[in-house]
Scaffold this motif. Structure first.
Motif, PDB file in Angstrom:
ATOM      1  N   UNK A  74      -0.058  -9.386   8.585  1.00 34.78           N
ATOM      2  CA  UNK A  74      -1.158 -10.103   7.939  1.00 34.78           C
ATOM      3  C   UNK A  74      -0.699 -11.469   7.427  1.00 34.78           C
ATOM      4  N   UNK A  75      -1.607 -12.429   7.393  1.00 30.99           N
ATOM      5  CA  UNK A  75      -1.247 -13.768   6.908  1.00 30.99           C
ATOM      6  C   UNK A  75      -0.938 -13.738   5.406  1.00 30.99           C
ATOM      7  N   UNK A  92     -23.823 -12.782   0.906  1.00 34.92           N
ATOM      8  CA  UNK A  92     -22.393 -12.502   0.823  1.00 34.92           C
ATOM      9  C   UNK A  92     -21.747 -13.536  -0.089  1.00 34.92           C
ATOM     10  N   UNK A  93     -20.677 -13.125  -0.751  1.00 37.17           N
ATOM     11  CA  UNK A  93     -20.027 -14.013  -1.711  1.00 37.17           C
ATOM     12  C   UNK A  93     -18.548 -14.133  -1.444  1.00 37.17           C
ATOM     13  N   UNK A 107      -0.509 -16.963   3.315  1.00 39.72           N
ATOM     14  CA  UNK A 107      -0.357 -18.351   2.886  1.00 39.72           C
ATOM     15  C   UNK A 107      -0.476 -18.500   1.375  1.00 39.72           C
ATOM     16  N   UNK A 149       0.835  -1.204   0.000  1.00 43.99           N
ATOM     17  CA  UNK A 149       0.000   0.000   0.000  1.00 43.99           C
ATOM     18  C   UNK A 149       0.875   1.261   0.000  1.00 43.99           C
ATOM     19  N   UNK A 203     -16.367 -11.231  -7.809  1.00 41.43           N
ATOM     20  CA  UNK A 203     -17.132 -11.597  -6.616  1.00 41.43           C
ATOM     21  C   UNK A 203     -18.289 -10.639  -6.375  1.00 41.43           C
ATOM     22  N   UNK A 235      -8.147   0.960   0.398  1.00 42.87           N
ATOM     23  CA  UNK A 235      -7.637   1.227   1.748  1.00 42.87           C
ATOM     24  C   UNK A 235      -6.842   2.533   1.736  1.00 42.87           C
ATOM     25  N   UNK A 283     -17.145  -7.421  10.053  1.00 42.62           N
ATOM     26  CA  UNK A 283     -16.759  -8.735   9.509  1.00 42.62           C
ATOM     27  C   UNK A 283     -15.252  -9.000   9.653  1.00 42.62           C
ATOM     28  N   UNK A 334     -12.710  -8.514   6.759  1.00 45.35           N
ATOM     29  CA  UNK A 334     -12.474  -9.424   5.627  1.00 45.35           C
ATOM     30  C   UNK A 334     -12.957  -8.778   4.335  1.00 45.35           C
ATOM     31  N   UNK A 335     -12.057  -8.689   3.370  1.00 53.18           N
ATOM     32  CA  UNK A 335     -12.331  -7.911   2.170  1.00 53.18           C
ATOM     33  C   UNK A 335     -13.528  -8.439   1.376  1.00 53.18           C
ATOM     34  N   UNK A 336     -13.516  -9.719   1.026  1.00 49.57           N
ATOM     35  CA  UNK A 336     -14.596 -10.259   0.202  1.00 49.57           C
ATOM     36  C   UNK A 336     -15.937 -10.160   0.904  1.00 49.57           C
ATOM     37  N   UNK A 337     -15.933 -10.438   2.191  1.00 46.04           N
ATOM     38  CA  UNK A 337     -17.174 -10.403   2.949  1.00 46.04           C
ATOM     39  C   UNK A 337     -17.782  -8.997   2.950  1.00 46.04           C
ATOM     40  N   UNK A 397      -8.566 -18.876   1.541  1.00 44.67           N
ATOM     41  CA  UNK A 397      -7.464 -18.149   2.175  1.00 44.67           C
ATOM     42  C   UNK A 397      -7.973 -16.887   2.877  1.00 44.67           C
ATOM     43  N   UNK A 398      -7.290 -16.471   3.932  1.00 41.90           N
ATOM     44  CA  UNK A 398      -7.705 -15.264   4.645  1.00 41.90           C
ATOM     45  C   UNK A 398      -7.492 -14.021   3.784  1.00 41.90           C
ATOM     46  N   UNK A 428      -7.771 -10.439   5.234  1.00 46.27           N
ATOM     47  CA  UNK A 428      -8.017  -9.290   6.099  1.00 46.27           C
ATOM     48  C   UNK A 428      -7.431  -8.010   5.513  1.00 46.27           C
ATOM     49  N   UNK A 429      -8.164  -6.916   5.684  1.00 43.36           N
ATOM     50  CA  UNK A 429      -7.655  -5.606   5.288  1.00 43.36           C
ATOM     51  C   UNK A 429      -6.822  -5.029   6.429  1.00 43.36           C
ATOM     52  N   UNK A 430      -5.817  -4.241   6.079  1.00 43.56           N
ATOM     53  CA  UNK A 430      -4.905  -3.664   7.069  1.00 43.56           C
ATOM     54  C   UNK A 430      -5.674  -2.927   8.164  1.00 43.56           C
ATOM     55  N   UNK A 431      -5.369  -3.221   9.444  1.00 44.95           N
ATOM     56  CA  UNK A 431      -6.039  -2.478  10.527  1.00 44.95           C
ATOM     57  C   UNK A 431      -5.636  -1.000  10.514  1.00 44.95           C
ATOM     58  N   UNK A 457      -0.841  -6.046  12.812  1.00 46.86           N
ATOM     59  CA  UNK A 457      -0.615  -5.554  11.450  1.00 46.86           C
ATOM     60  C   UNK A 457       0.167  -6.557  10.603  1.00 46.86           C
TER      61      UNK A 457
END
Lengths: 256, 256, 256, 256
Positions: free
Chosen positions: B14-15, D128-129, B17, A19, D97, C133, C89, C92-95, C14-15, C17-20, B12
């Motif tokens: 982030x995973x 949600x998707x 994988x 970012x 998505x 973001x 959520x 979580x980006x997709x959610x 896969x996870x 998550x967006x940056x906190x 901060x």
């Protein structure tokens, strides 16, 4: 062109930009350094030569990569702060992370003999690296506070632990047992009463870790602008507090 | 615990994988090796000592990381194939990428003096690494074909180019000009007519690159199961064709 | 349990998550709304009923998702600002992205007949969404400035373009040609001289877009803390300037 | 251009391409459908009208997006398989998505009154998707087996549970208690002995879920090539087994 029928495999190389407009912290850790320090007979609890070698490698990294403005080292780990506006390698995560880890490693091996002239490397050491993105200066300061608080906690424990073993004749199992549940003030007291050591008089390098900071040689007394890259800078090694404001207030350019 | 008020900064991290059930190709490249090879006076077009050092470092990586089943090297780059089912470092991208790059770099510097006893390292070399994910064996084979085709193209060009310079007395500018627009067959012919060199008789190491393959020492003639990890394996260095089927047909375990 | 032999397929999720600690901007756009607006005979250059339907759907989204503090709409797009500390959520980006897009779409279709009682939906409209973001308030303000500047540019062009077509009798091709290369002041002048229209007197909804802002009903005059969630808030629809400081200075809670 | 000083905010929109050469499974789930089904008085354990509405929306999605070759639905969820070579929206994750979720939602609301003519929508439903990437056909088959096994488990439980409540006069608490610890065969037996219901004679739609498959209308008996897009296809709704080989063997084009 021969080979062009295979070139589609490049399409699987996906972009990984970090970012923009955020601070990047690059941290590396020694891989299996528990074993490495044992095999190379590092002094316990702190081997000053080994720490100086870490500092040397870190300084080399900062000399090479001008966008790194601050670094903090303890034990076998080092953290580097890249300034918010860096466009190093177009902020590609793998490129930055792997290159910095590689160069640090290379410097560590390259300079080994200067710090351990009588103890040749027995096998090649390695490090792992990661990049963490921080959106604001608050989090950057808290990151470095976190690492320095960790240094304090570990070093206090290790100092009394190894005193119990080396001077007190305890087994490592007994030494751990003796320390279980003790708070900071009790450890200070044990250290003083049993071994006559005032913790606060121990080498600041061990208590505070190593800070490498890109300071400005400000002849003009004008405010610094990194972008112009004209300010003369110098990398200084310190072993001071970086949790309180003083360090940062004196160096507003680090977080601008 | 002291420091716990700062520990939130870990959130901060982030995973990262990598997709399960896919082949991972890790490739590293020398950083500024044009300058590095000049300063260390590498023989042109190919320095066999430098190539053997690359092979040595790559072999060390494979000895350490058992999930790497194949590697291919040319010039200052090396690619490594991790088997599809690998769970190395829980398939965390930064961890795998940075650790492998670091260890390769460390081995390169560590073994330097064995290959260049009279030419000490002038400064620490570094490499950058990346991981590419391939879903199927078709793409893995095409990836390695792409690299070996690249080796061929580069080596043919460099061979005739340096012959023109070193034996033909041309400037590098003139040598490039002489080769502009020539196709493969013309380069073969120039090489043979002007310098009496049959390209196909040049050292296979230069023409085919280096293949390090984890072969099975099959005493039982039973089909191999990687998972059981019981098969004895041995890492062999080859300079053979890996574009055609033969290499792969003889080693079904590589892509299983 | 039956089915458990297949449950491993969940490991491929896969996870994400967006940056906190960052502002999240969610923007959605109508999919093929050029065709959609033609088939449903939207008034040109602006169909006030269609815009009010967009505003209604956006307001529904904000009523449902309390962490959205601001929204900006123009034409067939809407942007939503989620406050920096949102844990919707688990970030979580997709959610987040799919749910917000889905709910907006649902509201749009659900309320259609209230705005177009005599023009039934001919087919189901859809939208695409994305999350961007932003690390700091500066970028958030510039984001909304960017959208409002875009509204101005598009609306000025469309206003004069459709005047030329609808009142001036030009073909659309000729109208585009007449406007080619004209700057803002020239368009203002054409509009006034040819059609007697003072652009600045046009409905602010068209010139400024729609701003939906979560305002605080401040009875206590104490500073607001979002976290306590105790302040009474109300969503207001405005068509005002959001580029200058005034809007933001009056609402420090938006960017805190 | 006005607005250009703000356009830098676009640089924060990072790329999100999905890995090429992989199967994409898009799954959506109803948001708070427990409440939604209660408020709209869906028949328990299965509301055939609600299921048919789901199927209708899913079919609309497949008619619009030709790269979807298979879909599976149960209760308030639906999964869609995009063929391996799809380049829909350049495989951008958020775009695919959000657009698919939006269009499904829109179709669901749009067609509501056809399935519930006497029960108007009380409020806008949402979904949600998410997209899951699968590298090989094995995992795709196991994914759909996982969903169909889930359908079976849930439906068997719900069938006996609601029989206990609706016909057996139990409270929901007692019904859950009665089923605790029972295995599949016991549930079959309870259903038959207490309520005279042979589970296997229940509507296949409830037992097997809904399969929407893009079948080829093969007049030529030549092997299908998706890429040529010339084969006539037809979307069929089935309620058959998709765990065993038969379904897939008859449709090799789904996984090619």
């Amino acid at each position: 062109m021969a080979g062009s029928k295979y070139a589609y495999v490049r399409n699987f190389e996906l972009p990984d930009p970090l970012l923009p407009g955020t601070f990047l912290v690059f941290r590396l850790d020694g891989h299996s350094f528990h074993r490495f320090s044992t095999e190379h007979q590092f002094t316990k609890p702190n081997d000053v030569q080994a720490l100086m070698l870490m500092d040397h490698a870190a300084r080399d990294v900062m000399e090479e990569y001008k966008d790194i403005v601050l670094a903090f080292g303890e034990s076998d780990e080092y953290s580097f702060l890249l300034r918010k506006s860096t466009s190093l390698y177009n902020r590609r995560e793998s490129k930055i992370c792997s290159t910095l880890t590689s160069f640090f490693t290379s410097c560590y091996v390259f300079h080994w003999k200067e710090y351990f002239p009588d103890s040749p490397l027995l096998y090649p050491p390695s490090f792992d690296g990661r990049i963490v993105v921080y959106p604001s200066s608050r989090e950057v300061r808290d990151y470095f506070s976190w690492r320095q608080a960790d240094t304090h906690i570990n070093n206090l424990y290790n100092t009394i632990f190894w005193a119990l073993v080396q001077q007190g004749g305890k087994t490592t199992t007994d030494a751990h047992a003796a320390l279980r549940g003790t708070v900071s003030s009790q450890k200070h007291e044990m250290l003083f009463k049993s071994f006559g050591v005032n913790y606060n008089e121990i080498d600041a390098r061990f208590r505070k870790g190593s800070i490498l900071v890109r300071d400005i040689e400000d002849v003009s007394h004008k405010p610094l602008k990194w972008k112009k890259n004209k300010a003369k800078t110098k990398i200084n090694l310190l072993h001071c507090d970086i949790i309180k404001d003083e360090f940062w207030d004196a160096r507003p350019h680090l977080l601008e």
